[in-house]
Scaffold this motif. Structure first.
Motif, PDB file in Angstrom:
ATOM      1  N   SER A  74      38.224  17.438 -46.094  1.00  0.00           N
ATOM      2  CA  SER A  74      37.113  17.815 -45.522  1.00  0.00           C
ATOM      3  C   SER A  74      35.868  18.055 -46.564  1.00  0.00           C
ATOM      4  O   SER A  74      36.277  18.159 -47.750  1.00  0.00           O
ATOM      5  CB  SER A  74      37.085  18.930 -44.611  1.00  0.00           C
ATOM      6  OG  SER A  74      37.416  20.098 -45.493  1.00  0.00           O
ATOM      7  N   VAL A  75      34.642  18.090 -46.104  1.00  0.00           N
ATOM      8  CA  VAL A  75      33.690  18.457 -47.156  1.00  0.00           C
ATOM      9  C   VAL A  75      33.591  19.995 -46.920  1.00  0.00           C
ATOM     10  O   VAL A  75      33.122  20.587 -47.859  1.00  0.00           O
ATOM     11  CB  VAL A  75      32.482  17.728 -46.767  1.00  0.00           C
ATOM     12  CG1 VAL A  75      31.663  17.883 -45.241  1.00  0.00           C
ATOM     13  CG2 VAL A  75      31.149  17.671 -47.885  1.00  0.00           C
ATOM     14  N   GLY A  76      33.555  20.415 -45.945  1.00  0.00           N
ATOM     15  CA  GLY A  76      33.384  21.909 -45.838  1.00  0.00           C
ATOM     16  C   GLY A  76      34.784  22.647 -46.499  1.00  0.00           C
ATOM     17  O   GLY A  76      35.866  22.024 -46.164  1.00  0.00           O
ATOM     18  N   LEU A  99      31.752  11.097 -45.400  1.00  0.00           N
ATOM     19  CA  LEU A  99      31.837  11.154 -43.917  1.00  0.00           C
ATOM     20  C   LEU A  99      30.502  11.498 -43.389  1.00  0.00           C
ATOM     21  O   LEU A  99      30.337  11.629 -41.997  1.00  0.00           O
ATOM     22  CB  LEU A  99      32.789  12.360 -43.680  1.00  0.00           C
ATOM     23  CG  LEU A  99      32.885  13.612 -44.468  1.00  0.00           C
ATOM     24  CD1 LEU A  99      31.277  14.176 -44.623  1.00  0.00           C
ATOM     25  CD2 LEU A  99      33.570  14.548 -44.013  1.00  0.00           C
ATOM     26  N   ARG A 237      29.654  24.528 -38.535  1.00  0.00           N
ATOM     27  CA  ARG A 237      30.748  25.338 -38.312  1.00  0.00           C
ATOM     28  C   ARG A 237      30.690  26.329 -37.035  1.00  0.00           C
ATOM     29  O   ARG A 237      29.459  26.818 -37.068  1.00  0.00           O
ATOM     30  CB  ARG A 237      31.086  26.118 -39.438  1.00  0.00           C
ATOM     31  CG  ARG A 237      31.664  25.280 -40.539  1.00  0.00           C
ATOM     32  CD  ARG A 237      33.056  25.017 -40.223  1.00  0.00           C
ATOM     33  NE  ARG A 237      33.648  24.176 -41.203  1.00  0.00           N
ATOM     34  CZ  ARG A 237      33.786  22.983 -41.459  1.00  0.00           C
ATOM     35  NH1 ARG A 237      33.171  22.141 -40.535  1.00  0.00           N
ATOM     36  NH2 ARG A 237      34.466  22.333 -42.420  1.00  0.00           N
ATOM     37  N   HIS A 285      35.603  18.912 -32.231  1.00  0.00           N
ATOM     38  CA  HIS A 285      35.548  18.626 -33.765  1.00  0.00           C
ATOM     39  C   HIS A 285      35.896  17.420 -34.140  1.00  0.00           C
ATOM     40  O   HIS A 285      36.738  17.190 -35.051  1.00  0.00           O
ATOM     41  CB  HIS A 285      36.312  19.760 -34.438  1.00  0.00           C
ATOM     42  CG  HIS A 285      35.764  19.977 -35.855  1.00  0.00           C
ATOM     43  ND1 HIS A 285      36.047  21.388 -36.339  1.00  0.00           N
ATOM     44  CD2 HIS A 285      35.195  19.285 -36.631  1.00  0.00           C
ATOM     45  CE1 HIS A 285      35.626  21.371 -37.562  1.00  0.00           C
ATOM     46  NE2 HIS A 285      35.017  19.991 -37.866  1.00  0.00           N
ATOM     47  N   MET A 297      38.257   9.538 -46.212  1.00  0.00           N
ATOM     48  CA  MET A 297      38.397  10.943 -46.552  1.00  0.00           C
ATOM     49  C   MET A 297      39.781  11.325 -47.188  1.00  0.00           C
ATOM     50  O   MET A 297      39.911  12.057 -48.142  1.00  0.00           O
ATOM     51  CB  MET A 297      38.157  11.876 -45.186  1.00  0.00           C
ATOM     52  CG  MET A 297      36.766  11.913 -44.808  1.00  0.00           C
ATOM     53  SD  MET A 297      37.023  12.624 -43.154  1.00  0.00           S
ATOM     54  CE  MET A 297      37.050  14.364 -43.361  1.00  0.00           C
TER      55      MET A 297
HETATM   56  O1  LIG Z   1      34.478  19.587 -40.431  1.00  0.00           O
HETATM   57  C1  LIG Z   1      34.826  18.572 -41.520  1.00  0.00           C
HETATM   58  C2  LIG Z   1      34.601  18.516 -42.717  1.00  0.00           C
HETATM   59  O2  LIG Z   1      34.872  17.616 -43.543  1.00  0.00           O
HETATM   60  O3  LIG Z   1      34.111  19.702 -43.196  1.00  0.00           O
END
Ligand SMILES: O=CC(=O)O
Ligand SMILES: NC(=O)C1=CN([C@@H]2O[C@H](COP(=O)(O)OP(=O)(O)OC[C@H]3O[C@@H](n4cnc5c(N)ncnc54)[C@H](OP(=O)(O)O)[C@@H]3O)[C@@H](O)[C@H]2O)C=CC1
Length: 324
Positions: A74-76, A99, A237, A285, A297
Motif C-alpha cells: 500500500s502507499v498509506g 496506484l 483514510r 476500499h 503493487m
Molecule cells: O489504501 C490503499 C493504500 O495503498 O494506501
C-alpha cells in the motif's frame, strides 16, 4: 542462509515464487482470530514481513525481535508506528506511484456517482420504480464547471485535480502542507486555507494521509463550514473523518451528499447508519483495486522487501534515515 519472511496477504504466484527464491516464506492468507497465534509465533524468526491490512501493534512488534524490514502493499502506512520502527532500525517500505492513476479514477468515479446519484437511481430502476418521465426529485447536480477542493495535493490529489481540470473544466483549489507549483501552473490550482476550501468547494475531496494532525480533520465544525449543496468525497483514510458527525451532516442537510471509499472501521459494519442514507455512495476500499494495479503493487512490495533485506533503502523507504 535465506532470511525468514512472513507474508500475510495473498500475492500472485510468480511473485511468491520470486520471494521464495531468496527467502524462507511463511504464508498466511490474511490474519484472523484462528491464525493470529500462529502468525505471532512465525514473527519470532522473521527478518522480513510483507502484507497489508493489519494494524502492526506493539504486541506484534514485540513478537518480532529479529525484524529488519517491513513491506506494506500500500502507499498509506498508517498501520505502522514509524517512530517505533525507526528506533529499532527496522525499514518500512511502501508502494507510491503505481496506484496513483487507478486511485484517482476511483475517486473521480465517486465525485460523479455522488453528484449524479448514480447508485441510488440505478437501484430505483432495478426496483421497477422508473414508471414515467423523471422529475426534479430524480435530478442530480452538475460536476463540470464546479469547484473541487483537494485536501492533500500529493500524487493522488494531483491526479484527481488533473481529471477535474482537463476533463471537466473544474476550478481547482487545494489545502496542503506545502505549496504545489506544478498544480498551480499546470492546473491553475489555488492553494488556500482549510476554512476557505470548505466554504468555496462544491466537492471537498480528501486524499490526505492519516496521521495525528489529519485524524478527524473532517468533523462537526468543519462540515458546518461546507456549502449545503456540497459533496464530501473520501479517498484517503476513514479515520480522517468523524463518521458520526458525517452521518449527522448528511441526515440534516448540512451537506448534500458523500462518496466514500474508506471508513473508520473496515469492513464497514452492516449496521452503519451510512448505509441507510440515500445520499451516500459507499465503496469497499477499492481505490487501487484493479488486476493490473494490484499486481504492480505486489511486485513493488516484493522488490522493496528483497532490496531492504540486503540493506538497500534507496527506493520507496519511508524511514531511510535509519541507515545514518
Ligand atoms: O489504501 C490503499 C493504500 O495503498 O494506501
Ligand atoms: N482509497 C484507497 O484505496 C487509497 C487511499 N490512499 C490514501 O491516499 C493517501 C495519499 O496518497 P499519495 O497521494 O500517494 O500520498 P502523497 O504523500 O503523495 O500525498 C499526500 C499529500 O498530503 C499532504 N499532507 C500530509 N500531511 C498534511 C497535513 N497535515 N496537512 C496538509 N497537507 C498534508 C502532503 O504534503 P507535502 O507534499 O507538503 O508533504 C502531500 O502533498 C495515502 O496516504 C492513503 O492514505 C492511497 C491509495 C489508495
Amino acid at each position: 542462509m535465506k532470511p525468514n519472511v512472513v507474508l500475510y496477504r495473498k500475492i500472485p504466484d510468480d511473485l511468491l515464487a520470486k520471494l521464495q527464491e531468496q527467502c524462507q516464506v511463511t504464508y498466511f492468507d490474511g490474519i484472523n482470530a484462528d491464525n493470529r497465534a500462529a502468525f505471532i509465533k512465525a514473527l519470532a524468526e522473521a527478518e522480513g514481513v510483507i502484507g497489508v491490512g493489519l494494524q502492526f501493534s506493539d504486541e506484534l512488534m514485540a513478537a518480532a525481535p529479529k525484524l529488519k524490514a517491513v513491506s506494506t502493499i500500500s502507499v498509506g502506512y498508517d498501520d505502522f508506528n514509524v517512530a517505533k520502527l525507526s528506533a529499532r532500525g527496522i525499514a518500512l517500505m511502501h508502494t507510491p506511484g503505481v496506484l496513483t492513476e487507478t486511485t484517482a479514477d476511483t475517486i473521480f468515479t465517486l465525485v460523479l456517482c455522488a453528484a449524479r446519484r448514480i447508485t441510488e437511481l440505478a437501484e430505483k430502476v432495478k426496483q421497477g420504480e422508473w414508471q414515467g418521465s423523471i422529475g426534479p426529485d430524480w435530478y442530480g447536480s452538475n460536476v463540470h464547471g464546479k469547484t473541487i477542493g483537494i485536501l492533500g495535493m500529493g500524487r493522488i490529489g494531483y491526479a484527481v485535480a488533473k481529471r477535474a481540470h482537463f476533463g471537466f473544466g473544474m476550478n481547482v483549489i487545494y489545502y496542503n502542507r506545502s505549496a504545489k507549483p506544478e498544480a498551480e501552473q499546470q492546473l491553475n490550482a489555488r492553494r488556500c486555507s482549510l476554512d476557505e476550501l470548505l466554504a468555496d468547494a462544491d466537492f471537498v475531496c480528501n486524499v490526505l494521509p492519516l496521521m495525528p494532525e489529519t485524524r478527524h480533520i473532517i468533523n462537526r465544525d468543519t462540515l458546518a463550514k461546507m456549502k449545503p449543496s456540497a459533496f464530501f468525497i473520501n479517498g484517503g483514510r476513514g479515520a480522517s473523518v468523524d463518521e458520526a458527525a458525517l452521518v449527522e451532516a448528511l441526515k440534516s442537510g448540512v451537506i448534500k451528499g458523500a462518496g466514500l471509499d474508506v471508513f473508520e472501521t473496515e469492513p464497514l459494519p452492516v449496521n452503519s447508519e451510512l448505509l441507510s442514507l440515500p445520499n451516500v455512495v459507499a465503496l469497499p476500499h477499492i481505490g487501487s483495486a484493479t488486476h493490473e494495479t494490484r499486481y504492480e503493487m505486489s511486485k513493488m512490495a516484493v522488490e522493496n522487501l528483497l532490496a531492504a533485506l540486503k540493506g538497500d533503502l534507496t527506493k520507496h523507504c519511508v524511514n531511510p534515515d535509519i541507515l545514518r
